[in-house]
Design a protein around this motif. Sequence first.
Motif, mmCIF file in Angstrom:
data_model
loop_
_atom_site.group_PDB
_atom_site.id
_atom_site.type_symbol
_atom_site.label_atom_id
_atom_site.label_comp_id
_atom_site.label_asym_id
_atom_site.label_seq_id
_atom_site.Cartn_x
_atom_site.Cartn_y
_atom_site.Cartn_z
ATOM 1 N N ASP A 167 26.663 47.660 18.399
ATOM 2 C CA ASP A 167 27.600 47.224 19.432
ATOM 3 C C ASP A 167 28.888 48.026 19.400
ATOM 4 O OD1 ASP A 167 28.681 46.304 17.084
ATOM 5 O OD2 ASP A 167 28.927 44.233 17.743
ATOM 6 N N ALA A 168 28.958 49.085 18.566
ATOM 7 C CA ALA A 168 30.149 49.932 18.505
ATOM 8 C C ALA A 168 30.310 50.703 19.805
ATOM 9 C CB ALA A 168 30.055 50.896 17.333
ATOM 10 N N VAL A 169 31.531 50.804 20.284
ATOM 11 C CA VAL A 169 31.788 51.539 21.519
ATOM 12 C C VAL A 169 31.794 53.040 21.260
ATOM 13 C CG1 VAL A 169 33.409 51.875 23.435
ATOM 14 C CG2 VAL A 169 33.102 49.596 22.431
ATOM 15 N N ILE A 170 32.343 53.458 20.111
ATOM 16 C CA ILE A 170 32.437 54.872 19.760
ATOM 17 C C ILE A 170 31.676 55.102 18.456
ATOM 18 C CG2 ILE A 170 33.998 56.777 19.188
ATOM 19 C CD1 ILE A 170 36.157 55.398 20.838
ATOM 20 N N LYS A 192 19.187 59.043 17.622
ATOM 21 C CA LYS A 192 19.402 57.594 17.593
ATOM 22 C C LYS A 192 20.378 57.163 18.677
ATOM 23 C CE LYS A 192 21.011 53.958 14.388
ATOM 24 N NZ LYS A 192 22.249 53.554 15.091
ATOM 25 N N PHE A 193 21.516 57.880 18.804
ATOM 26 C CA PHE A 193 22.529 57.494 19.784
ATOM 27 C C PHE A 193 22.021 57.681 21.217
ATOM 28 C CE2 PHE A 193 25.929 58.645 16.400
ATOM 29 C CZ PHE A 193 25.731 57.416 15.787
ATOM 30 N N ARG A 194 21.213 58.713 21.445
ATOM 31 C CA ARG A 194 20.627 58.891 22.786
ATOM 32 C C ARG A 194 19.750 57.695 23.149
ATOM 33 N NH1 ARG A 194 19.797 64.359 21.004
ATOM 34 N NH2 ARG A 194 21.321 65.741 21.989
ATOM 35 N N LYS A 195 18.949 57.270 22.203
ATOM 36 C CA LYS A 195 18.060 56.134 22.461
ATOM 37 C C LYS A 195 18.849 54.846 22.711
ATOM 38 C CE LYS A 195 14.028 57.826 19.906
ATOM 39 N NZ LYS A 195 13.139 57.618 18.720
ATOM 40 N N GLU A 196 20.045 54.772 22.123
ATOM 41 C CA GLU A 196 20.891 53.598 22.319
ATOM 42 C C GLU A 196 21.838 53.766 23.508
ATOM 43 O OE1 GLU A 196 22.788 52.832 18.579
ATOM 44 O OE2 GLU A 196 20.941 52.091 17.650
ATOM 45 N N HIS A 197 21.603 54.813 24.299
ATOM 46 C CA HIS A 197 22.322 55.048 25.569
ATOM 47 C C HIS A 197 23.807 55.359 25.388
ATOM 48 C CE1 HIS A 197 18.617 53.682 27.356
ATOM 49 N NE2 HIS A 197 18.708 52.518 26.728
ATOM 50 N N TYR A 198 24.128 56.067 24.312
ATOM 51 C CA TYR A 198 25.468 56.590 24.159
ATOM 52 C C TYR A 198 25.594 57.914 24.914
ATOM 53 C CZ TYR A 198 26.773 53.293 20.443
ATOM 54 O OH TYR A 198 27.088 52.158 19.732
ATOM 55 N N THR A 199 26.828 58.239 25.324
ATOM 56 C CA THR A 199 27.134 59.511 25.983
ATOM 57 C C THR A 199 27.797 60.441 24.979
ATOM 58 O OG1 THR A 199 27.419 58.474 28.150
ATOM 59 C CG2 THR A 199 28.461 60.627 27.827
ATOM 60 N N PHE A 239 29.834 65.265 16.369
ATOM 61 C CA PHE A 239 30.190 64.975 17.756
ATOM 62 C C PHE A 239 30.578 63.509 17.916
ATOM 63 C CE2 PHE A 239 27.329 68.582 17.858
ATOM 64 C CZ PHE A 239 27.956 69.455 18.735
ATOM 65 N N ILE A 240 31.442 63.265 18.897
ATOM 66 C CA ILE A 240 31.808 61.907 19.288
ATOM 67 C C ILE A 240 30.850 61.440 20.382
ATOM 68 C CG2 ILE A 240 33.596 60.504 20.402
ATOM 69 C CD1 ILE A 240 35.685 62.293 19.050
ATOM 70 N N TRP A 241 30.457 60.184 20.309
ATOM 71 C CA TRP A 241 29.608 59.542 21.308
ATOM 72 C C TRP A 241 30.270 58.232 21.729
ATOM 73 C CZ3 TRP A 241 24.354 61.354 22.271
ATOM 74 C CH2 TRP A 241 23.996 62.470 21.492
ATOM 75 N N TYR A 242 30.025 57.795 22.968
ATOM 76 C CA TYR A 242 30.601 56.527 23.406
ATOM 77 C C TYR A 242 29.676 55.811 24.387
ATOM 78 C CZ TYR A 242 32.007 59.009 27.681
ATOM 79 O OH TYR A 242 31.998 59.733 28.851
ATOM 80 N N LYS A 243 29.821 54.502 24.422
ATOM 81 C CA LYS A 243 29.096 53.674 25.382
ATOM 82 C C LYS A 243 29.875 53.668 26.700
ATOM 83 C CE LYS A 243 25.370 51.757 23.497
ATOM 84 N NZ LYS A 243 25.393 50.395 22.957
ATOM 85 N N LYS A 244 29.293 54.300 27.702
ATOM 86 C CA LYS A 244 30.002 54.474 28.967
ATOM 87 C C LYS A 244 30.421 53.142 29.586
ATOM 88 C CE LYS A 244 29.833 57.981 32.524
ATOM 89 N NZ LYS A 244 29.004 59.055 33.099
ATOM 90 N N GLU A 245 29.499 52.162 29.534
ATOM 91 C CA GLU A 245 29.781 50.885 30.181
ATOM 92 C C GLU A 245 30.815 50.060 29.419
ATOM 93 O OE1 GLU A 245 26.215 50.244 27.456
ATOM 94 O OE2 GLU A 245 26.993 51.807 28.784
ATOM 95 N N ILE A 257 40.911 53.172 28.649
ATOM 96 C CA ILE A 257 40.391 54.537 28.622
ATOM 97 C C ILE A 257 39.139 54.604 29.488
ATOM 98 C CG2 ILE A 257 39.378 56.326 27.146
ATOM 99 C CD1 ILE A 257 41.115 55.245 24.856
ATOM 100 N N VAL A 258 39.058 55.612 30.349
ATOM 101 C CA VAL A 258 37.889 55.737 31.222
ATOM 102 C C VAL A 258 37.062 56.982 30.942
ATOM 103 C CG1 VAL A 258 38.894 54.366 33.081
ATOM 104 C CG2 VAL A 258 39.280 56.838 33.050
#
Length: 293
Positions: free
Chosen positions: A3-6, A17-24, A40-46, A102-103
């Motif tokens: 449930d982490a945003v970043i 793993k992060f791709r499968k969990e729909h992180y950008t 790399f940094i990844w984030y949940k867009k929604e 932040i958007v």
Amino acid sequence: MSDAVIQISISPQDEEKFRKEHYTKVQGDLNSGTEGKPMFIWYKKESLSSINRIQFSFRPEMDAGLTAAGFKKINKNLNARTKGDPIFLWYMSDTTESDVSIVDLRVTISVTDEPILFKSGWERLGCNLNRGADGHPVYLWVKWNKQTYISDIRGSESFTLDTDNFNTGFFRVDQNTNGGAKSTLVFLWYQRTTDADASGMTALGVSLCADDEDHLKKKHFVKVDTNLHGGHTPCGNGVYLWYKPGETSKIQYFTVLVGEEARRVYKEHGCNVVEKNLSGCGFTPLYIAYYVE
């Protein structure tokens, strides 16, 4: 599923793993120019809009204030496998009247890519994520959902008031202004407002000597009462930031540039740079750059 945003990836397995969990994924290797493995940094867009604060720590003493203020730490060293300082990313949501969401996120790995972002509403966070690693200058940038203006600036010479500063809506510029000092770290802080009619700041200045102070006073600048070298004055003078109050052309954000190349590139692209070196004699030059509406 996390449930982490970043998140921070440190391996191809993390990335999958992060791709499968729909992180950008945010393009830009945090270890660029070093021997460290790509990060790399990844984030949940929604969910990104739930975040309105990102800070960094690079000394253990910085943790207490961030934790007490409610920041969430990503426990992955952004300088892993390099000789640089251990750096950690912290983020949070808050409800002070100055907070906005932040958007979008960007990462730059070359100073030549910075001015166009700086002049188009992107705010550069203060910490070089290759700090001490002799790699490329790596910075995280944020895009806000609302236009804001700087309403107050202060400095700190210790970490004792960090929690109070964070709790009252201040952002810390995570770049030590105290030259090359390893002991006392000095930071600039700013508070923002979304109220376009509130009193603002129209320009910034820096004093290195009494003549500078007299010049800025005559131009109606106000002194930020923290010596940016703390008690350490290698060239015999205190170093102070000043701001000019005003109602028009208000400052939206500022940052601390590291090195002469950064100063030159920002100036060549028409950015507002205060060409007074904050760091004093014998240390890497530091300059203030700011964006005016």
